[in-house]
Design a protein around this motif. Structure first.
Motif, PDB file in Angstrom:
ATOM      1  N   ALA A 250       0.823  -1.212   0.000  1.00 40.83           N
ATOM      2  CA  ALA A 250       0.000   0.000   0.000  1.00 40.83           C
ATOM      3  C   ALA A 250       0.856   1.260   0.000  1.00 40.83           C
ATOM      4  CB  ALA A 250      -0.926  -0.001   1.218  1.00 40.83           C
ATOM      5  N   LEU A 251       1.976   1.204   0.694  1.00 41.30           N
ATOM      6  CA  LEU A 251       2.827   2.384   0.817  1.00 41.30           C
ATOM      7  C   LEU A 251       3.526   2.718  -0.493  1.00 41.30           C
ATOM      8  CD1 LEU A 251       3.774   4.258   3.230  1.00 41.30           C
ATOM      9  CD2 LEU A 251       5.888   2.939   3.203  1.00 41.30           C
ATOM     10  N   LEU A 252       3.978   1.657  -1.183  1.00 46.30           N
ATOM     11  CA  LEU A 252       4.797   1.882  -2.373  1.00 46.30           C
ATOM     12  C   LEU A 252       3.968   2.049  -3.635  1.00 46.30           C
ATOM     13  CD1 LEU A 252       7.682  -0.599  -1.569  1.00 46.30           C
ATOM     14  CD2 LEU A 252       7.783   1.891  -1.542  1.00 46.30           C
ATOM     15  N   ALA A 253       2.785   1.418  -3.645  1.00 41.92           N
ATOM     16  CA  ALA A 253       1.942   1.584  -4.829  1.00 41.92           C
ATOM     17  C   ALA A 253       1.372   3.005  -4.825  1.00 41.92           C
ATOM     18  CB  ALA A 253       0.810   0.554  -4.790  1.00 41.92           C
ATOM     19  N   ASN A 254       1.269   3.604  -5.974  1.00 44.33           N
ATOM     20  CA  ASN A 254       0.685   4.946  -6.112  1.00 44.33           C
ATOM     21  C   ASN A 254       1.368   6.005  -5.257  1.00 44.33           C
ATOM     22  OD1 ASN A 254      -1.360   3.816  -7.775  1.00 44.33           O
ATOM     23  ND2 ASN A 254      -2.324   3.053  -5.898  1.00 44.33           N
ATOM     24  N   ASP A 255       2.642   5.744  -4.927  1.00 40.32           N
ATOM     25  CA  ASP A 255       3.434   6.771  -4.230  1.00 40.32           C
ATOM     26  C   ASP A 255       2.803   7.292  -2.943  1.00 40.32           C
ATOM     27  OD1 ASP A 255       5.521   6.576  -5.918  1.00 40.32           O
ATOM     28  OD2 ASP A 255       5.202   8.485  -6.933  1.00 40.32           O
ATOM     29  N   LEU A 256       2.099   6.447  -2.238  1.00 46.75           N
ATOM     30  CA  LEU A 256       1.576   6.890  -0.950  1.00 46.75           C
ATOM     31  C   LEU A 256       2.717   7.318  -0.034  1.00 46.75           C
ATOM     32  CD1 LEU A 256      -0.748   7.255   1.064  1.00 46.75           C
ATOM     33  CD2 LEU A 256      -0.490   4.842   1.688  1.00 46.75           C
ATOM     34  N   TRP A 257       3.851   6.596  -0.131  1.00 41.41           N
ATOM     35  CA  TRP A 257       5.009   6.960   0.702  1.00 41.41           C
ATOM     36  C   TRP A 257       5.366   8.425   0.496  1.00 41.41           C
ATOM     37  CZ3 TRP A 257       9.482   8.916  -1.330  1.00 41.41           C
ATOM     38  CH2 TRP A 257       9.690   8.727  -2.715  1.00 41.41           C
ATOM     39  N   ARG A 258       5.330   8.872  -0.774  1.00 41.85           N
ATOM     40  CA  ARG A 258       5.760  10.238  -1.059  1.00 41.85           C
ATOM     41  C   ARG A 258       4.706  11.250  -0.587  1.00 41.85           C
ATOM     42  NH1 ARG A 258       9.538  12.610  -4.325  1.00 41.85           N
ATOM     43  NH2 ARG A 258       9.981  10.697  -5.462  1.00 41.85           N
ATOM     44  N   GLN A 259       3.439  10.925  -0.816  1.00 43.13           N
ATOM     45  CA  GLN A 259       2.388  11.848  -0.361  1.00 43.13           C
ATOM     46  C   GLN A 259       2.461  12.058   1.148  1.00 43.13           C
ATOM     47  OE1 GLN A 259      -1.337  10.143  -1.773  1.00 43.13           O
ATOM     48  NE2 GLN A 259      -0.289   9.569  -3.659  1.00 43.13           N
ATOM     49  N   ASN A 260       2.620  10.933   1.861  1.00 39.75           N
ATOM     50  CA  ASN A 260       2.707  11.030   3.319  1.00 39.75           C
ATOM     51  C   ASN A 260       3.897  11.887   3.748  1.00 39.75           C
ATOM     52  OD1 ASN A 260       0.497   9.430   3.587  1.00 39.75           O
ATOM     53  ND2 ASN A 260       1.572   7.631   4.397  1.00 39.75           N
ATOM     54  N   ALA A 261       5.028  11.596   3.141  1.00 37.75           N
ATOM     55  CA  ALA A 261       6.260  12.283   3.541  1.00 37.75           C
ATOM     56  C   ALA A 261       6.191  13.758   3.157  1.00 37.75           C
ATOM     57  CB  ALA A 261       7.462  11.611   2.879  1.00 37.75           C
ATOM     58  N   GLN A 262       5.709  14.005   1.945  1.00 37.88           N
ATOM     59  CA  GLN A 262       5.607  15.381   1.477  1.00 37.88           C
ATOM     60  C   GLN A 262       4.706  16.207   2.404  1.00 37.88           C
ATOM     61  OE1 GLN A 262       4.439  15.220  -2.622  1.00 37.88           O
ATOM     62  NE2 GLN A 262       6.424  16.106  -3.187  1.00 37.88           N
ATOM     63  N   HIS A 263       3.610  15.595   2.760  1.00 38.64           N
ATOM     64  CA  HIS A 263       2.693  16.305   3.648  1.00 38.64           C
ATOM     65  C   HIS A 263       3.368  16.628   4.976  1.00 38.64           C
ATOM     66  CE1 HIS A 263      -1.026  17.586   5.518  1.00 38.64           C
ATOM     67  NE2 HIS A 263      -0.646  16.882   6.570  1.00 38.64           N
ATOM     68  N   ALA A 264       4.015  15.650   5.553  1.00 32.64           N
ATOM     69  CA  ALA A 264       4.682  15.873   6.835  1.00 32.64           C
ATOM     70  C   ALA A 264       5.735  16.968   6.688  1.00 32.64           C
ATOM     71  CB  ALA A 264       5.319  14.569   7.333  1.00 32.64           C
TER      72      ALA A 264
END
Lengths: 345, 345, 345, 345
Positions: A250-264
């Motif tokens: 879930a984290l790596l698909a669709n760049d959720l990792w980046r959205q989360n990190a960018q937001h933080a």
């Protein structure tokens, strides 16, 4: 810890946050019938494929971050080796000596202003290479992002990697906040890892919206040769592996990792900007990821901590650390800054 | 592993099962705002209270079972000590040497017919007590239920505990399946642990419907004195602890642990009864928990494994192991037994 | 090492010297028939009695100095502890990480000007006492004499011991040159060990005229409780123990230890006085034992090393170390100083 | 140990003997002026050359036998490996767990009748090769001569070596009594080591007339690559190395090693022959080196031990062990056998 946490979200640490809803969904979805334990399951197969960090990369999931660091370092060292790191490194000060206990190695810490080590600082530690009375430096371990909220540029990592490789050493990255670093640099994960010459990476999940689970990533297959045994002996082979794998998927698909990190990261920027408007507050570090290091006059600290939990980093100078996370809101910041303004008045 | 698992549930292992719905709900419910990491949170406080195993009990949550065993044993030993266990013990054969690596101790395995060790068998290992050339037995470690599906009675445990305590030794229990044992014995958890003289217990969660998480339970507070450091250095201090705690809360409240275990045990009984009607199949162990050990003629094994994954335990005699779990259904058993009957014809 | 050592005695190290004749005699005299191995012999019984350092002292002989340090520290620590020492300590820089490997502990080095640590410097290392994320300081280890040729006064040791004991810590002394220290202070061994509050001492033999053999001395019996196992597991239980014991007997009877050390110290003093007359040479440390630390202009070093082997301590500032030993003669010094004078002209 | 040793020489152990006069002479002769410490000296250079066991052999001197075994095994293993040995092996029962502590490996002991393991017995231990849950056998360690006084023939060693090498394993020999084995076999050292396929050898000195000192011999240079660090970190780098080297020089030059061993072996043969004439005494092992294992009726044992110290090996069957050494005389044997005859009458 007697601090009252009145607000539902604090600035204490990114691991005080919960789990991102999409990751929670993925966990629930993985709870379907039986699969073979210990990683021989389709969830794990899919998640491993998503680590698209280059050819011949080997990835292993473990329970947590200290385990990821310690086992990754074990794969790179013999007990007579030394591991070079910043004085402030998590492996040096926050893991209760786990690296020494499990690898047998000595850590050689380097004092830094911003949590980042430079090749020049390593040179004096190499005077005794080849002499049996002395531990032999084998690994340079850096944190990306650092514990001081700063980030190595790809070029800085390349310089360290080149320095290491020219001397038969390896570059290890404690990437508990690798997502925040990549987001802060606005580069692909590959650019700040494989392409920068990193050999071993602890890829953090828990500080970026996962419940638990980290990945040890080897960019050199020979280092991973015996790692399945090292992981099991290291007590980090999860039986119901699929629930870690589903999270990574879930984290790596669709760049959720980046959205989360960018937001933080953006929340950290906003927090710094707003706090910067208050003359009583000054900053000790650049804000390059999701941490803000600031000097807050001593008398205000306990007043703030009545409503918001956060850590005092350096008591002597009243330096405090504010961490943002994937779920920090603009309202949280407005509320907190409002509180600060009220108190300093 | 090329076995095709056609059915959604197999008899391979109780950790091939997923997570019990009530536990999954508890996890979801815990995902609410921020709490302090590393266990200083209300979920953990509540879960710890539910371990009502007697006065002065100290409980620590860790990620997994091998970690629980290794760290519990570390708390009880110095490196010159020896740990006595059954040859078949998980700590002896299934943890890739983690106990030796982390404690420095030697394991002294005892050959048994049914996975249970007897005090008489321990005596010959004590000849060298007091002589510096030899490791010094310090811990008797038993598995409850055993890896052979058998269960120690409270009286058997008491005998071992008395034997140990009279000789300045301790009784450690690998309770990966402690719930199945207590359910099988139809006793309270306390009766098969604290009241039986157990000193240290690994309390298993994953094999009884949890996603991850085990507890190290100390019945003697002095043994727990430094355990918070041992856990952290042992890489088993979870940052988002609340999600383990919430699971334990769900498991221990309203005796969900017993319902899950009882159900799995009953399914094992039923499986044994049904298989017992097939003359080609014989049993090697009593069914006292959730495992069935049977001799299945070699030629049938691959045919069965086309549809149901399970492990061959002893290739020489074609002994196989069937494990049931909280989610095994009567239909699963009927289907499987039907398949066996079809194949042996 | 291509240096030609033309002279029969150098100033390289006190362990480049041979064995004192009286000790060699004692070894030969002990070579008489059979005695029980591993220390159950009359030579060992007599030698142990000569360690008259106070009531309830426990003494164990081992092969060498690194072993003595590592095993003494092991007796005082658990793996989550930290050992505080000077940056220049032998345990920190000259034992190839043996303390970390064998104890699992982290070493916390303190930068000093003269090899001596002060209580004030230790305080900042105690900020994290009680927090599980951090190693827990348990031992203060000092070298007496230090690796810089300096010596702690009994009062300085008392201050450190008091500081340690008030904080549930222990004082360990690496006494590879304890004889030189006691001789330099002109005090009894007891005054600079037991009476100063020392808890554990490595008592050095090899640098003071013995062939091999060190003693681990415990001033608190409870620390020694399991040490016989620690020594054996630590690979330091000599089979033909009597030959170490006979050496200690010769060393401790009739104060041979003091004569040897005093002589070496006097030679160091004389060397410093004579070199002090040469204006090109300056000193970096006080001469309080048997070492002389001096800055010798870089161009002279290789010329001197053609005839006398000695070590460059700090290349950057061309600091060299001259060590004297029990067999250094006034003629050696006259010859060497003459050579220096010739070369600097 | 309250036994009175009335005679000057006992049959307790070959390490109860003293030092051979020629070795004592060599020690005295080495006590001449200064040489560089830690092995960079001419004595060591000469001694190393005398280990003429084949091309590309690497030899390292250490203080003692347990150290030699443990460090040699460390050079061959990672912590997830297993070491296969006889149940009776010194590394398994007489080193207080030092191998486990220092290597982290598990030992897999094999029950034998005569201290010798056979390839067939090893096969069942290899079932789990490649599975991460289980330690991975990496070394077969045999004792030559064994602790039971028996000796592997070169062909038996070759068979084990071949078996090992075909499975990516190594053959380690604990040669505490390698001299007795070679003398008993009447072969060159090379024939029972290098030519037999041995990879790593602990070459024993102390049991064959030396004071202290063992050699770790590598027949494969790649295994020795980092051993200088392993030795130092393993606390076994002697400072005054020359005194070990001088002993090895004396032992290896002019075949003193063989004379000593041959003599001890012959005395064992003679002892067995003479005791064999006494009907009350029976033997449990062949006499192939310098040990005699015999059943002596229980009531006689304490009477004999009043005059001669020796060990009871197996109390249940009243099996005792008599060891001869380089200095055992025919008169000793006549006296002892006379005593036995007198007592059994």
């Amino acid at each position: 810890m007697t601090n009252r946490v009145k607000r539902s979200r604090s600035f204490a640490s990114d691991n005080n946050a919960g789990v991102h809803p999409k990751i929670m969904e993925a966990i629930a979805a993985a709870n379907d019938g039986h699969v073979i334990a210990y990683g021989d399951d389709p969830y794990t197969a899919r998640a491993l494929k998503l680590f698209r960090l280059g050819k011949d990369v080997e990835v292993f999931f473990v329970f947590g971050g200290t385990g990821a660091n310690v086992l990754g370092l074990k794969a790179a060292t013999a007990s007579h080796h030394a591991i070079i790191c910043a004085q402030t490194a998590h492996i040096n000060v926050d893991e209760c000596g786990a690296p020494e206990k499990f690898t047998g190695c000595k850590l050689l810490p380097i004092t830094t202003a911003d949590g980042k080590i430079k090749a020049e600082q390593i040179k004096p530690l190499l005077h005794e290479v080849g002499f049996e009375h002395h531990v032999q430096p084998r690994v340079i371990s850096v944190s990306q992002a650092t514990e001081m909220g700063t980030v190595y540029t790809p070029r800085e990592l390349q310089t360290l990697a080149k320095f290491a490789h020219e001397r038969n050493m390896l570059l290890h990255v404690d990437g508990a906040r690798i997502a925040n670093a990549a987001a802060g640099l606005n580069v692909k994960l590959k650019e700040t890892t494989r392409d920068a010459g990193v050999d071993i990476l602890s890829f953090g999940g828990a500080k970026n919206g996962m419940m638990y689970g980290e990945a040890v990533v080897f960019f050199d297959k020979t280092l991973a040769k015996d790692f399945k045994y090292t992981r099991k002996q290291g007590t980090h082979l999860p039986s119901k592996m699929r629930f870690i794998s589903a999270q990574f998927e879930a984290l790596l698909a669709n760049d959720l990792w980046r959205q989360n990190a960018q937001h933080a990261n953006q929340m950290a920027q906003r927090l710094a900007i707003e706090l910067g408007k208050i003359p009583q507050i000054t900053f000790t570090q650049k804000v390059e990821a999701n941490g803000v290091f600031a000097i807050v006059p001593k008398k205000y600290v306990p007043l703030l901590q009545k409503s918001y939990f956060f850590y005092v980093w350096n008591e002597e100078i009243s330096e405090v650390r504010f961490m943002t996370s994937f779920d920090t809101t603009e309202a949280d910041i407005a509320d907190f800054v409002g509180l600060v303004k009220k108190i300093v008045k």
